[in-house]
Design an enzyme around this catalytic site. Structure first.
Site, PDB file in Angstrom:
ATOM      1  N   GLY A  99       6.769  -4.067  -7.346  1.00 29.73           N
ATOM      2  CA  GLY A  99       6.630  -2.690  -8.779  1.00 29.73           C
ATOM      3  C   GLY A  99       8.115  -2.073  -9.312  1.00 29.73           C
ATOM      4  N   GLY A 121       8.395  -0.522 -12.999  1.00 28.11           N
ATOM      5  CA  GLY A 121       7.759   0.425 -13.322  1.00 28.11           C
ATOM      6  C   GLY A 121       8.869   1.540 -13.801  1.00 28.11           C
ATOM      7  CD  GLN A 122       8.540   7.789 -15.248  1.00 28.19           C
ATOM      8  OE1 GLN A 122       7.451   8.212 -14.132  1.00 28.19           O
ATOM      9  NE2 GLN A 122       9.108   8.721 -15.687  1.00 28.19           N
ATOM     10  CG  ASP A 165       6.427  -4.967 -11.372  1.00 24.38           C
ATOM     11  OD1 ASP A 165       7.095  -3.906 -11.724  1.00 24.38           O
ATOM     12  OD2 ASP A 165       4.832  -5.483 -12.323  1.00 24.38           O
ATOM     13  CB  ILE A 166       1.546  -7.860 -11.207  1.00 23.32           C
ATOM     14  CG1 ILE A 166       0.701  -8.797 -11.507  1.00 23.32           C
ATOM     15  CG2 ILE A 166       1.752  -6.415 -12.263  1.00 23.32           C
ATOM     16  CD1 ILE A 166      -0.256  -8.614 -10.681  1.00 23.32           C
ATOM     17  CG  ASP A 185      -1.073  -9.544  -6.894  1.00 23.09           C
ATOM     18  OD1 ASP A 185      -1.856  -8.678  -6.997  1.00 23.09           O
ATOM     19  OD2 ASP A 185      -2.179  -9.925  -7.359  1.00 23.09           O
ATOM     20  CE1 TYR A 237      -0.867   7.628  -7.862  1.00 23.14           C
ATOM     21  CE2 TYR A 237      -0.773  10.676  -8.662  1.00 23.14           C
ATOM     22  CZ  TYR A 237      -0.262   8.710  -8.135  1.00 23.14           C
ATOM     23  OH  TYR A 237       1.257   8.953  -7.741  1.00 23.14           O
ATOM     24  CE  LYS A 289       0.882   6.941  -4.628  1.00 29.23           C
ATOM     25  NZ  LYS A 289       1.836   5.802  -4.435  1.00 29.23           N
TER      26      LYS A 289
HETATM   27  N1  SER Z   1       3.184  11.744 -12.239  1.00 24.49           N
HETATM   28  C1  SER Z   1       2.222  11.225 -11.246  1.00 24.49           C
HETATM   29  C2  SER Z   1       1.607  11.064 -12.377  1.00 24.49           C
HETATM   30  O1  SER Z   1       0.971  11.994 -13.166  1.00 24.49           O
HETATM   31  C3  SER Z   1       1.683  12.158 -10.183  1.00 24.49           C
HETATM   32  O2  SER Z   1       2.310  11.391  -8.922  1.00 24.49           O
HETATM   33  O3  SER Z   1      -0.041  10.428 -11.987  1.00 24.49           O
END
Ligand code: SER
Length: 328
Positions: A8, A11-12, A34-35, A52, A155, A159
């Site tokens: 990944g 990503g950010q 990364d994918i 992946d 999400y 987590k």
């Molecule tokens: N920055 C994330 C989100 O907004 C929180 O872990 O989903």
């Protein structure tokens, strides 16, 4: 010698973490994957491969022989197995609510198999958690490390489940897996995607480009936030401290600042007096309303010396200065 795999990496967090790890451990010792296609900021800085995170066989093959094709890898690091993985691939909160099935499959599927692989190959693992583990039943101010945890988004559920799995693999198999609960992350180099805290990045871009911004959260919605430089430093610090300092194998609360859309807008106005903000809350408001307003990170401070460097004022000055150059 460390040989690191970042999953990944485009990503950010991944982009900046990969660059920081390459600076520290040597470009050729950090394999970015990364994918999606390679992020422009990573181009030419070290090895990259398309991967992946859910493809267990492909991940295993790369860990055993981390030599991506088409990239010049120095001979001394060819064939050396991966020693550390940073698993960052995930669907975030807002995207996860649009596609909860995929959020579960990606976030849990990738973690489960990489936990097993890490046990088999004696790999040290970093896996990020989030403030999204907390739901409305937790105290909203100064949310403690240990409290009632009932996430309401898919999400957050992935987590929290992931944290329990990490703790289980540590206790049951001795796996050295470490984690933090990131707040909303604010960065100028790489772009966020699919999160509820993304407004706090968009607002800086729009302030510079349009002089105004319509926020998808209401003006007094307080959320815990952190500048990316602090987040990257926290990530590398928790991975480098001696093992006995990592007292919790659930993720550590991390805190740096807490603000509302109105407060960040006021701070931007100190630099751009004509800046205007409007509010048009959407579905993400409900997610934000279920999360903490501020976080107690005393466990991270006590156990491994965590300390943030950026507050809203310092971060705003940095964001506007760097984005101004970037957008030229
Ligand atoms: N920055 C994330 C989100 O907004 C929180 O872990 O989903």
């Amino acid at each position: 010698m460390e040989k690191i795999l970042v999953i990944g990496a485009c990503g950010q967090i991944g982009v900046e973490l990969t660059l920081a790890l390459r600076k520290k451990y040597g470009n050729e010792n950090v394999l970015a994957t990364d994918i999606k296609e390679e992020h422009p900021l990573l181009l030419g800085t070290g090895p990259f491969a398309i991967l992946d995170a859910m493809d267990a066989e492909a991940v295993r093959a790369l860990v055993k022989a981390p030599t991506p094709s088409g990239v010049g890898v120095p001979t001394e690091s060819v064939g050396k197995k991966i020693t550390t993985i940073y698993l960052l691939a995930a669907l975030l909160s807002a995207t996860g609510e649009k596609n909860p099935k995929l959020a579960w499959e990606l976030n849990m599927g990738s973690l489960r198999q990489i936990l097993d692989l890490s046990v088999d190959e004696k790999i040290k693992l970093f896996w990020p958690s989030s403030i999204a583990v907390f739901g409305v039943t937790a105290p909203r101010e100064n949310t403690p490390q240990k409290t009632i945890i009932e996430p309401t988004t898919m999400y957050g559920i992935t987590k929290y489940t992931g944290e329990l799995l990490c703790q289980y693999y540590n206790r049951r198999f001795g796996l050295d897996v470490r984690s933090v609960r990131y707040p909303g992350l604010i960065s100028w180099k790489s772009e966020p995607g699919g999160g509820t805290t993304d407004y706090a990045v968009e607002i800086y871009y729009e302030a510079l480009k349009q002089g105004k911004y319509t926020c998808f959260l209401s003006e007094n919605t307080y959320l815990p936030m952190m500048y990316m430089d602090d987040a990257i430093r926290a990530t590398i610090e928790i991975m480098e401290v001696p093992v006995e300092k990592v007292q919790s194998r659930m993720a550590y609360n991390l805190s740096a600042m807490s603000f509302s859309p109105r407060e960040i807008a006021e701070e931007i106005k100190k630099h751009i007096p004509s800046f205007e903000i409007n509010y048009m809350p959407d579905l993400r408001q409900k997610i934000a309303d279920s999360w903490p307003k501020s976080i107690d990170d005393s466990a991270a401070r006590a156990d491994w010396g965590w300390k943030p460097e950026f507050n809203l004022e310092k971060m705003t000055a940095e964001m506007l200065k760097n984005l101004k150059d970037k957008l030229k």
